[in-house]
Design a protein around this motif. Structure first.
Motif, mmCIF file in Angstrom:
data_model
loop_
_atom_site.group_PDB
_atom_site.id
_atom_site.type_symbol
_atom_site.label_atom_id
_atom_site.label_comp_id
_atom_site.label_asym_id
_atom_site.label_seq_id
_atom_site.Cartn_x
_atom_site.Cartn_y
_atom_site.Cartn_z
ATOM 1 N N ALA A 1 0.822 -1.209 0.000
ATOM 2 C CA ALA A 1 0.000 0.000 0.000
ATOM 3 C C ALA A 1 0.854 1.256 0.000
ATOM 4 O O ALA A 1 0.332 2.361 -0.145
ATOM 5 C CB ALA A 1 -0.928 -0.005 1.212
ATOM 6 N N GLU A 2 2.176 1.088 0.131
ATOM 7 C CA GLU A 2 3.097 2.224 0.106
ATOM 8 C C GLU A 2 3.579 2.537 -1.300
ATOM 9 O O GLU A 2 3.680 3.700 -1.689
ATOM 10 C CB GLU A 2 4.307 1.941 1.007
ATOM 11 C CG GLU A 2 3.969 1.782 2.466
ATOM 12 C CD GLU A 2 3.531 3.094 3.114
ATOM 13 O OE1 GLU A 2 3.977 4.163 2.631
ATOM 14 O OE2 GLU A 2 2.753 3.046 4.074
ATOM 15 N N THR A 3 3.883 1.499 -2.070
ATOM 16 C CA THR A 3 4.532 1.714 -3.363
ATOM 17 C C THR A 3 3.825 1.063 -4.540
ATOM 18 O O THR A 3 4.133 1.367 -5.688
ATOM 19 C CB THR A 3 5.963 1.139 -3.339
ATOM 20 O OG1 THR A 3 5.894 -0.288 -3.241
ATOM 21 C CG2 THR A 3 6.763 1.693 -2.166
ATOM 22 N N GLY A 4 2.910 0.132 -4.278
ATOM 23 C CA GLY A 4 2.282 -0.606 -5.361
ATOM 24 C C GLY A 4 3.076 -1.813 -5.824
ATOM 25 O O GLY A 4 2.642 -2.522 -6.739
ATOM 26 N N ASP A 5 4.227 -2.071 -5.195
ATOM 27 C CA ASP A 5 4.988 -3.275 -5.533
ATOM 28 C C ASP A 5 4.194 -4.521 -5.129
ATOM 29 O O ASP A 5 3.548 -4.542 -4.081
ATOM 30 C CB ASP A 5 6.323 -3.315 -4.773
ATOM 31 C CG ASP A 5 7.361 -2.401 -5.381
ATOM 32 O OD1 ASP A 5 7.093 -1.844 -6.463
ATOM 33 O OD2 ASP A 5 8.429 -2.242 -4.771
ATOM 34 N N VAL A 6 4.261 -5.568 -5.962
ATOM 35 C CA VAL A 6 3.694 -6.849 -5.562
ATOM 36 C C VAL A 6 4.631 -7.469 -4.526
ATOM 37 O O VAL A 6 5.795 -7.749 -4.807
ATOM 38 C CB VAL A 6 3.513 -7.788 -6.773
ATOM 39 C CG1 VAL A 6 3.033 -9.163 -6.312
ATOM 40 C CG2 VAL A 6 2.524 -7.197 -7.769
ATOM 41 N N VAL A 7 4.128 -7.655 -3.329
ATOM 42 C CA VAL A 7 4.930 -8.188 -2.227
ATOM 43 C C VAL A 7 5.045 -9.699 -2.333
ATOM 44 O O VAL A 7 6.114 -10.279 -2.168
ATOM 45 C CB VAL A 7 4.308 -7.783 -0.880
ATOM 46 C CG1 VAL A 7 5.070 -8.422 0.282
ATOM 47 C CG2 VAL A 7 4.276 -6.274 -0.743
ATOM 48 N N ALA A 8 3.920 -10.350 -2.605
ATOM 49 C CA ALA A 8 3.911 -11.810 -2.686
ATOM 50 C C ALA A 8 2.664 -12.277 -3.412
ATOM 51 O O ALA A 8 1.614 -11.636 -3.345
ATOM 52 C CB ALA A 8 3.959 -12.433 -1.289
ATOM 53 N N VAL A 9 2.805 -13.399 -4.092
ATOM 54 C CA VAL A 9 1.670 -14.115 -4.649
ATOM 55 C C VAL A 9 1.479 -15.368 -3.809
ATOM 56 O O VAL A 9 2.403 -16.181 -3.690
ATOM 57 C CB VAL A 9 1.901 -14.486 -6.129
ATOM 58 C CG1 VAL A 9 0.761 -15.366 -6.637
ATOM 59 C CG2 VAL A 9 2.027 -13.236 -6.982
ATOM 60 N N LEU A 10 0.318 -15.490 -3.217
ATOM 61 C CA LEU A 10 0.024 -16.660 -2.401
ATOM 62 C C LEU A 10 -0.734 -17.647 -3.283
ATOM 63 O O LEU A 10 -1.939 -17.505 -3.509
ATOM 64 C CB LEU A 10 -0.792 -16.270 -1.166
ATOM 65 C CG LEU A 10 -0.007 -15.560 -0.048
ATOM 66 C CD1 LEU A 10 0.454 -14.168 -0.465
ATOM 67 C CD2 LEU A 10 -0.839 -15.457 1.225
ATOM 68 N N ASP A 11 -0.004 -18.609 -3.808
ATOM 69 C CA ASP A 11 -0.564 -19.590 -4.743
ATOM 70 C C ASP A 11 -1.224 -20.704 -3.940
ATOM 71 O O ASP A 11 -0.781 -21.850 -3.931
ATOM 72 C CB ASP A 11 0.553 -20.135 -5.640
ATOM 73 C CG ASP A 11 0.035 -21.065 -6.721
ATOM 74 O OD1 ASP A 11 -1.179 -21.011 -7.023
ATOM 75 O OD2 ASP A 11 0.838 -21.855 -7.255
ATOM 76 N N ASP A 12 -2.308 -20.339 -3.283
ATOM 77 C CA ASP A 12 -2.937 -21.236 -2.319
ATOM 78 C C ASP A 12 -3.923 -22.204 -2.952
ATOM 79 O O ASP A 12 -4.410 -23.112 -2.304
ATOM 80 C CB ASP A 12 -3.655 -20.418 -1.250
ATOM 81 C CG ASP A 12 -4.791 -19.592 -1.829
ATOM 82 O OD1 ASP A 12 -4.516 -18.713 -2.676
ATOM 83 O OD2 ASP A 12 -5.950 -19.824 -1.450
ATOM 84 N N LYS A 13 -4.250 -21.991 -4.224
ATOM 85 C CA LYS A 13 -5.188 -22.843 -4.968
ATOM 86 C C LYS A 13 -6.538 -22.943 -4.270
ATOM 87 O O LYS A 13 -7.187 -23.992 -4.250
ATOM 88 C CB LYS A 13 -4.586 -24.226 -5.223
ATOM 89 C CG LYS A 13 -3.239 -24.161 -5.954
ATOM 90 C CD LYS A 13 -2.791 -25.500 -6.447
ATOM 91 C CE LYS A 13 -1.380 -25.426 -7.035
ATOM 92 N NZ LYS A 13 -1.185 -24.338 -7.993
ATOM 93 N N GLY A 14 -6.954 -21.826 -3.687
ATOM 94 C CA GLY A 14 -8.261 -21.755 -3.040
ATOM 95 C C GLY A 14 -8.268 -22.075 -1.570
ATOM 96 O O GLY A 14 -9.287 -21.875 -0.901
#
Length: 325
Positions: A92-105
């Motif tokens: 929320a500070e820079t718009g960088d993607v911090v992480a993708v949580l590939d949790d598959k639901g």
């Protein structure tokens, strides 16, 4: 950018770790902290499937979250889970993607289970011991696990499904919990005997009839979260003493209460925000004789909450707080 796989996320005790944050996720909707744009909904009618895109921000958080969640309801017959998806955490500070949580639901399933348990425990009678679970899918299992993890009561569960084999499979999957749990194919009996009922099916026609529900019963309706789905008959919704919602515009548009609203049996004025109950701003159950129903369609603040809890447990939340300027 970090990609976190389902196996890593599954190793975290999120049923308990994320519960305080998901409780607050309901409250954030009512106290002005939540920014929740309309949900994106993509029906795949010919494939008996749908996809939801939910996104939002809680004021003061280091991240916002975009969630893609799909339901392919013929998958269990293929030996595959019906749910899939991922969470994208963005600074929320820079718009960088911090992480993708590939949790598959999995995170959606968990936050839904925790959210359902929180609603059920907030609204059930003080003497509730018997809980009826309607359905035999993933959410039926997660609702039981969440209630077992978060409630300090000695509960007795009954699980209903049309298929005895599927009901037996639910009980087998929950054997590690050492719960008092039984199977039934008699839905009317389950409804008449339960102090609280959690409905978890993707039914497109009412399953639970008004005359089966005794005064004092609480119902948490989880399954109708998209247009055309309905688990409770309209007469039951209209008859209930108190109706609760996670987000009224969603519930009246495409949740369990939408059929009753379209029929003119209820209006928005009947609906009480669950977050207002949890914050203490308003009462929930007013008497032991009240029939109460909570319609939960799922809100993006819950996705934010469980994503934040997972990142904190993994020691990654500082990446968002210290993102490059």
């Amino acid at each position: 950018m970090i990609v976190i796989d389902r196996e890593k996320l599954a190793s975290l005790p999120l049923l308990t770790l994320a519960a305080p944050a998901i409780r607050d996720a309901y409250i954030a909707v009512t106290d002005g902290r939540a920014n929740l744009p309309p949900v994106g909904y993509l029906p795949l009618i010919g494939r008996n499937a749908d996809c939801h895109i939910k996104y939002g921000y809680i004021e003061g958080d280091p991240i916002f979250v975009v969630k893609i969640a799909s339901g392919f309801y013929d998958n269990p017959a293929r030996g595959l889970p019906s749910s899939n998806g991922m969470m994208v955490a963005v600074s929320a500070e820079t718009g960088d993607v911090v992480a993708v949580l590939d949790d598959k639901g999995m995170l959606t399933d968990l936050r839904t289970g925790i959210g359902g348990a929180i609603a059920t425990m907030a609204l059930w009678r003080s003497d509730t011991r018997s809980v009826g679970i309607v359905g035999t899918g993933t959410q039926a299992r997660v609702q039981i696990r969440a209630l077992a993890a978060l409630s300090d009561r000695k509960l007795h569960f009954s699980v209903w499904g049309r298929s005895p084999e599927k009901v037996a499979a639910v009980l087998a999957d929950l054997a590690d919990l050492e719960l008092a749990i039984e199977a039934t194919t008699d839905l009317e009996a389950l409804c008449r005997q339960s102090d609280a009922i959690v409905a978890t099916t993707p039914s497109k026609e009412p399953l639970i009839r008004s005359d089966w529900i005794a005064p004092g019963t609480h119902i948490t309706a989880m399954g109708a979260h998209a247009p055309g789905k309905q688990e409770l008959d309209i007469a039951l919704v209209a008859r209930a003493d108190r109706l609760f919602v996670d987000l009224s515009e969603q519930c009246l548009d495409h949740g369990e209460f939408s059929a009753a609203a379209r029929a003119g049996s209820i209006g928005e004025g009947r609906c009480v925000a669950l977050g207002a109950v949890l914050s203490g701003a308003t009462k929930g159950r007013r008497s032991d004789g009240d029939i109460t129903i909570a319609d939960l369609t799922g809100i993006a603040t819950q996705d934010i909450a469980i994503t934040r809890a997972a990142l904190a447990a993994l020691g990654l939340l500082g990446r968002a707080e210290g993102a490059r300027s």
